[in-house]
Design an enzyme around this catalytic site. Structure first.
Site, short mmCIF file in Angstrom:
data_model
loop_
_atom_site.label_atom_id
_atom_site.label_comp_id
_atom_site.label_asym_id
_atom_site.label_seq_id
_atom_site.Cartn_x
_atom_site.Cartn_y
_atom_site.Cartn_z
N HIS A 1 0.84 -1.20 0.00
CA HIS A 1 0.00 0.00 0.00
C HIS A 1 0.88 1.25 0.00
O HIS A 1 0.67 2.19 -0.78
CB HIS A 1 -0.91 -0.04 1.25
CG HIS A 1 -1.65 1.22 1.54
ND1 HIS A 1 -2.98 1.38 1.25
CD2 HIS A 1 -1.24 2.39 2.09
CE1 HIS A 1 -3.37 2.60 1.61
NE2 HIS A 1 -2.33 3.23 2.13
N ARG B 1 -0.99 13.81 3.42
CA ARG B 1 -1.88 12.82 4.03
C ARG B 1 -1.82 12.91 5.55
O ARG B 1 -0.81 13.29 6.11
CB ARG B 1 -1.44 11.39 3.64
CG ARG B 1 -1.39 11.14 2.17
CD ARG B 1 -1.02 9.69 1.89
NE ARG B 1 -2.07 8.76 2.38
CZ ARG B 1 -2.07 7.46 2.10
NH1 ARG B 1 -1.09 6.93 1.39
NH2 ARG B 1 -3.04 6.69 2.56
N THR C 1 -17.44 10.12 0.80
CA THR C 1 -16.16 10.76 0.53
C THR C 1 -16.44 12.26 0.54
O THR C 1 -17.30 12.71 -0.23
CB THR C 1 -15.61 10.33 -0.85
OG1 THR C 1 -15.28 8.95 -0.81
CG2 THR C 1 -14.37 11.14 -1.21
#
Lengths: 265, 265, 265, 265, 265
Positions: free
Chosen positions: B187, B200, B248
């Site tokens: 990932h 992030r 989202t």
């Protein structure tokens, strides 16, 4: 806002706390209701409608006085706890937990509550009930585990409350008792490290609604609580949860007087 | 509409910005809250009710001044960010992100916010919280990967924000740690090419609601962000997401003063 | 009703059409936005609230004039299309499709639209965005297929519009590129017989919301469109759609002036 | 309530029935629309808002006269049927079924209906459309079965209506035609015993919304209808229904005049 | 609240009870409707709107008198039971159960109810119907089981009511009759120990809505009821329930006069 509490509220709160004193008589009963098996626990969460906050503060205080009255009136038969969800859960603003030996008594309280001037501002109610029982699987567990389970959680205020409704899958119930017992022992061992900082209470809900269990937690350590749930998610028994949460209710433990003070502002 | 901003708004905004200055003292604290582990991040999204826009502009400005006041008042304990969702998400109009060491402080802010004259126009609230932690899997990753992860993203404004709530499936948690670590390395490698243009931040949500993770992104390159997600959807770990989004949240990064200007119009 | 249009509306419409002329300058830009890759397409569907129709016709016309103004004002940066859904979809009454090189410009338009006197009657908004890209799989397809794909659809008005949001399953993204390419060739061959009577446009939505694709269709032959979808449902690729529609939006292609005439009545 | 119908209503109803006479001219067209393939059938279900019943009876009758007018006005192009769902379905109060050769004509009717003073009280609309086609599988069935299918259902009023939306699963469409034909023959044989007491009509909905089929039934024998569905649930084809009902609409077949009488009370 | 019942209510209740006397004539019919096969049972649950409690008590009593009148008026054709859900179910406040030989008669009652001044305060209606039939599987069961099934439940008031809607999965219906019979015998044996303290009634709902069965229970022992459901969840047949509850309705058995007294307060 906090700083805007008028003297009026302060007085009102004093009066309300005053009322509180009166009901001290019922205290003894409460301990039994909260500890013994065969008691029905009901969780009722409500949102406040848009009209509530638009009212004049004097009107709100009058209505909160009625709330106080309704609660006191039912304290003889019911153990009633209140929690503040707003800000931590989007599901509701306030949560009531009632313990009673007969669900009809709980229904009567909620009828009076929702019928009151204050109750007319309660919307989107969520209600679910469960029954307290003697531990199903503990009797079969090794003695050292039983012993550890007896150790009480740390005394003192636990400010956070979490309520997680659970529904098991069809496989779970068709498993032989010993297999479920083995999984529950694994579950119990995973939970044990957190018994000091997290108070737990279990309600059996099958048939009284669309749940099988209601799990209730109090803690001052939400990080510990997160570790507890992560631990429980790792054991086999967790895979038999068809529903876990949805909603998970997160809030703070408050007294009726504290909630009244918050709502009066 | 843009062109219709009255002088009145301009003045009001000046006043509000003025208020903004005052709170500079709390700035230092904010950096720690946004960078350190053990901090609770709460996302609260709201829609504005139909009554909001129907009000006279002067009334709206007065209420926005209250909003400003409530935010400033809590800046000492909380790091508060605001985002504009309307037009890019149908889920809500505005998003608040709060960082605090105690969720009670966040609850107090949201109580004050929702209780304020401005807050009475906030509806359909969605609230979810997570805890920041030290990276779980990075320690076991090869050094070159660790090194690359240390490279900071490009400086400068990143106008778009995306928040994606995630829930893992039961299999994920029952996998042995090394298997999860291997998947997370895959990932991480898929995400690496985008670390420059996409900021992030990860929050661990298990037990605090019905999520396991809250992933937060800032970027000026939505096409890069799309490529990032497509990359992540290709790795094994993605198949263990029982829920990914829904909703989202997509919006723009704004300052409190910018949101106030938009809402004042 | 149709026959009840007052002279007033007719005049108002003339005025609005007049306004329309003014914005002809921006026309060129529009072609690029509708044809080139790297453009963001946003679909925003709205219902009209109960208050809209209750207003006096003069008031509605005044508000529709504002709508016209807001659209014209953003025509320089955006290509804006409108569709009438009421009567064919229960999901919403009107649909706006915006094309822009930056989603912020689309957000600004929707902020102005929803903030306008007309926009205050728009409720239950549904918004989703996608990015236009060069064809992913076509390059690898046989030349005869490529050639056929180049044949343009029949000229002339296509009165019906259908918008179908799509989400692929986790398996799809983990398949090797060549396998997906093979399935997409099968998909393309199934669609080919309908390329003359059905216009198609594809948007890549991954990461910008909870969709992977937005498929847009225009046709004058709904029976052909039904045959197209039946054909697509038969190919392997269809089995990788976790979501297909929900909602499927069906409506009619209209001009801003036509919608204004309908809403003015 | 029934017994409370004022003379006023009686008169109004007479007037409305009078209006009804006028539209007899369009009757012929109706038979073709209801029997031929290539016709679009649209089902639009509505609830009446809380404001409807609160209005003075005179106002309601005036609005119902408008309803009658709108329906008559579109009778030339459309075949319009009305049904009363209230009391038997919680989904809606009234159901309109329109048949047209062009969906635009149906949309224009619904625009006029919803835009009318009566239509302003219609909420929670559910709309889905389908296309009538020649039987897909019957041609391949044995002659005796074909013959039996030709036997018309018993004449006379069938007071109950049931509408069941259906969505097939992805497997269904990927099955070879002959396999689907075999299953449909089994399906047809299971349905045959009820062809006398239950009228059926099928609409193909794929692509026009989120359904594949709309099945329409009329009967005076709900117990027979229950047996029919139980029979259909036993055949293989049923296992390919991803959605069956949700909602199942149950109501009574009424004339426009009967509905008007009910709503006027 | 209880203690606040005014003399006015007392009088009103006396009057209403008086009205009750009148309808005694229809009592005989009721027994047949509640015991025989081929009868349609309809469950209609409603919430009271926010406006109800805001009305003056005199107005509410007037409207409740109308409710009483509507019920009495339909008692000749219908057996009507009422239940109080508020406080024990969040789904609705009151539940009506109607038994009739024709669903049209039930529809007419609900039309009159919802059309009445009282009915205008009923919202979020949930309606589902089923048909009573002769036992499907009992004939094939061993005689001792048949005998035990004949033993009536204990006489006397059973204060609690539970209604659980059920939908079977596609596999269930495709199983051969004998396999279903075997599973139903296991189901019946699991239920037998509770036949004394729990009254049961079964309705077949297939085709009349989105359910296959409606199971109705009365008991004074909710703990026994919980054990019953736990027992039923353990048998194979339970695994063929695609839906079980959702909602499970829990309430108390009341008379129309008791409900009127509660709602009048």
């Amino acid at each position: 806002m906090r700083f805007s509490i008028s003297l009026l509220v302060r007085c009102a709160v004093l009066v309300l706390v005053g009322l509180g004193m009166v009901s001290a008589v019922a205290a003894a009963d409460r301990d039994k209701l909260l500890s013994e098996p065969g008691v029905y626990g009901t969780f009722a969460a409500f949102s406040l409608d848009a009209g509530w906050a638009k009212q004049d503060q004097v009107v709100r205080i009058a209505q909160l006085t009625v709330l106080k009255g309704v609660v006191e009136q039912h304290r003889e038969k019911l153990a009633i706890d209140v929690y503040l969800l707003r800000g931590l859960s989007d599901h509701a603003d306030v949560l009531f937990r009632m313990h009673a030996t007969e669900l009809r008594d709980t229904q009567q309280f909620l009828l009076d509550l929702q019928g009151s001037l204050f109750g007319q501002h309660l919307t989107d109610s969520t209600v679910f009930s469960g029954l307290t029982k003697k531990a199903n699987y503990v009797p079969g567990m090794p003695d050292n585990l039983k012993a550890e389970l007896k150790i009480p959680s740390e005394p003192g205020l636990m400010p956070y409350v979490i309520v997680i409704p659970i529904r098991k899958d069809a496989d779970w119930w068709s498993l032989p008792q010993e297999q479920r017992a083995a999984m529950m022992q694994e579950h119990t061992e995973a939970a044990l490290p957190y018994s000091k900082t997290i108070k737990r209470k279990l309600y059996h809900a099958t048939g009284l609604g669309d749940l099988d269990f209601i799990t209730y937690f109090e803690t001052s350590r939400l990080d510990d609580f997160q570790s507890l749930i992560l631990g429980l998610e790792k054991v086999k028994e967790f895979r038999h949860n068809r529903r876990f949460g949805h909603p998970t209710l997160l809030g703070t433990v408050t007294s009726l007087d504290e909630i009244i003070e918050v709502l009066a502002q």
